[in-house]
Design a protein around this motif. Structure first.
Motif, PDB file in Angstrom:
ATOM      1  N   SER A  98       0.915  -1.217   0.060  1.00  0.00           N
ATOM      2  CA  SER A  98      -0.080   0.013   0.105  1.00  0.00           C
ATOM      3  C   SER A  98       0.979   1.305  -0.034  1.00  0.00           C
ATOM      4  O   SER A  98       0.381   2.482  -0.203  1.00  0.00           O
ATOM      5  CB  SER A  98      -0.989   0.010   1.339  1.00  0.00           C
ATOM      6  OG  SER A  98      -0.097   0.026   2.371  1.00  0.00           O
ATOM      7  N   ILE A  99       1.961   1.272   0.297  1.00  0.00           N
ATOM      8  CA  ILE A  99       2.914   2.184   0.379  1.00  0.00           C
ATOM      9  C   ILE A  99       4.085   2.222  -0.582  1.00  0.00           C
ATOM     10  O   ILE A  99       5.003   3.334  -0.482  1.00  0.00           O
ATOM     11  CB  ILE A  99       3.462   2.484   1.827  1.00  0.00           C
ATOM     12  CG1 ILE A  99       4.499   1.565   2.268  1.00  0.00           C
ATOM     13  CG2 ILE A  99       2.320   2.747   3.010  1.00  0.00           C
ATOM     14  CD1 ILE A  99       5.169   1.822   3.396  1.00  0.00           C
ATOM     15  N   SER A 101       4.735   2.647  -3.791  1.00  0.00           N
ATOM     16  CA  SER A 101       4.938   3.726  -4.690  1.00  0.00           C
ATOM     17  C   SER A 101       5.092   4.960  -4.415  1.00  0.00           C
ATOM     18  O   SER A 101       5.333   5.858  -4.991  1.00  0.00           O
ATOM     19  CB  SER A 101       3.553   3.789  -5.643  1.00  0.00           C
ATOM     20  OG  SER A 101       2.423   3.999  -4.808  1.00  0.00           O
ATOM     21  N   PHE A 102       4.985   5.300  -2.783  1.00  0.00           N
ATOM     22  CA  PHE A 102       5.112   6.555  -2.231  1.00  0.00           C
ATOM     23  C   PHE A 102       6.534   6.882  -2.157  1.00  0.00           C
ATOM     24  O   PHE A 102       6.937   7.723  -1.724  1.00  0.00           O
ATOM     25  CB  PHE A 102       4.318   6.790  -0.986  1.00  0.00           C
ATOM     26  CG  PHE A 102       3.011   6.753  -1.034  1.00  0.00           C
ATOM     27  CD1 PHE A 102       2.338   7.712  -1.849  1.00  0.00           C
ATOM     28  CD2 PHE A 102       1.911   5.679  -0.493  1.00  0.00           C
ATOM     29  CE1 PHE A 102       0.861   7.668  -2.187  1.00  0.00           C
ATOM     30  CE2 PHE A 102       0.905   5.574  -0.621  1.00  0.00           C
ATOM     31  CZ  PHE A 102       0.168   6.507  -1.184  1.00  0.00           C
ATOM     32  N   HIS A 103       7.251   5.990  -2.044  1.00  0.00           N
ATOM     33  CA  HIS A 103       8.841   5.987  -1.879  1.00  0.00           C
ATOM     34  C   HIS A 103       9.588   6.202  -3.193  1.00  0.00           C
ATOM     35  O   HIS A 103       9.272   5.827  -4.264  1.00  0.00           O
ATOM     36  CB  HIS A 103       9.368   4.596  -0.943  1.00  0.00           C
ATOM     37  CG  HIS A 103       8.770   4.636   0.396  1.00  0.00           C
ATOM     38  ND1 HIS A 103       9.209   5.479   1.174  1.00  0.00           N
ATOM     39  CD2 HIS A 103       7.801   3.994   0.669  1.00  0.00           C
ATOM     40  CE1 HIS A 103       8.504   5.412   2.364  1.00  0.00           C
ATOM     41  NE2 HIS A 103       7.604   4.408   2.093  1.00  0.00           N
ATOM     42  N   SER A 104      10.779   6.966  -2.959  1.00  0.00           N
ATOM     43  CA  SER A 104      11.275   7.123  -4.391  1.00  0.00           C
ATOM     44  C   SER A 104      12.236   5.990  -4.698  1.00  0.00           C
ATOM     45  O   SER A 104      12.795   6.194  -5.672  1.00  0.00           O
ATOM     46  CB  SER A 104      12.365   8.501  -4.369  1.00  0.00           C
ATOM     47  OG  SER A 104      13.290   8.357  -3.099  1.00  0.00           O
ATOM     48  N   SER A 112      11.977   2.380   5.464  1.00  0.00           N
ATOM     49  CA  SER A 112      10.835   2.445   6.236  1.00  0.00           C
ATOM     50  C   SER A 112      10.224   1.572   6.769  1.00  0.00           C
ATOM     51  O   SER A 112       9.695   1.612   7.868  1.00  0.00           O
ATOM     52  CB  SER A 112       9.705   3.109   5.420  1.00  0.00           C
ATOM     53  OG  SER A 112       9.166   2.322   4.143  1.00  0.00           O
TER      54      SER A 112
END
Length: 140
Positions: A98-99, A101-104, A112
């Motif tokens: 769920s997360i 794609s929020f990280h580069s 994280s």
């Protein structure tokens, strides 16, 4: 081999022989045909170069996530033996899927979730445990 194909230092017609040579050098067995050798990689025939390293990176990251999951669920192996995967799926959905794609970068995502960037020690630990047990070699 891929690098040589791309930079022109290896002629395409030499790839099957070179594949077989490396296969034999690394594994001690020579493929009996191109179908069991160079053509086993479906990516190359479709023009998709560079997949071997991405699979390796995925395996290394997967081992690191698995270590993090095992810290949260110490009885994980027993659950798996019973066919119980729902807690791990939920953990992965909440902490990775769920997360992601929020990280580069992969390192940022791993940090994280696991507290550190990509670290091969977890993959090496996994391989060591798996194959030492499989071949009866005892602990390192």
């Amino acid at each position: 081999l891929e690098k040589g194909m791309m930079d022109g230092s290896i002629a395409l017609e030499d790839i099957p022989r070179l594949w077989d040579d490396k296969f034999e050098e690394y594994l001690g067995v020579r493929p009996d045909s191109d179908a069991n050798g160079v053509l086993q990689d479906v990516h190359w025939s479709g023009g998709a170069i560079g997949y071997f390293p991405t699979y390796t990176l995925g395996a290394i990251a997967g081992a690191q996530w698995f270590y993090a999951v095992k810290k949260e669920f110490p009885d994980l192996n027993e659950k798996f033996a019973k066919g119980e995967f729902s807690e791990v799926k939920k953990w992965l959905n909440e902490n990775v899927h769920s997360i992601g794609s929020f990280h580069s970068s992969l390192d940022e995502l791993l940090e994280s979730v696991t507290g550190e960037p990509l670290n091969v020690k977890y993959f090496l630990q996994y391989l060591n445990e798996k194959y030492r047990a499989y071949y009866g070699l005892g602990s390192a």
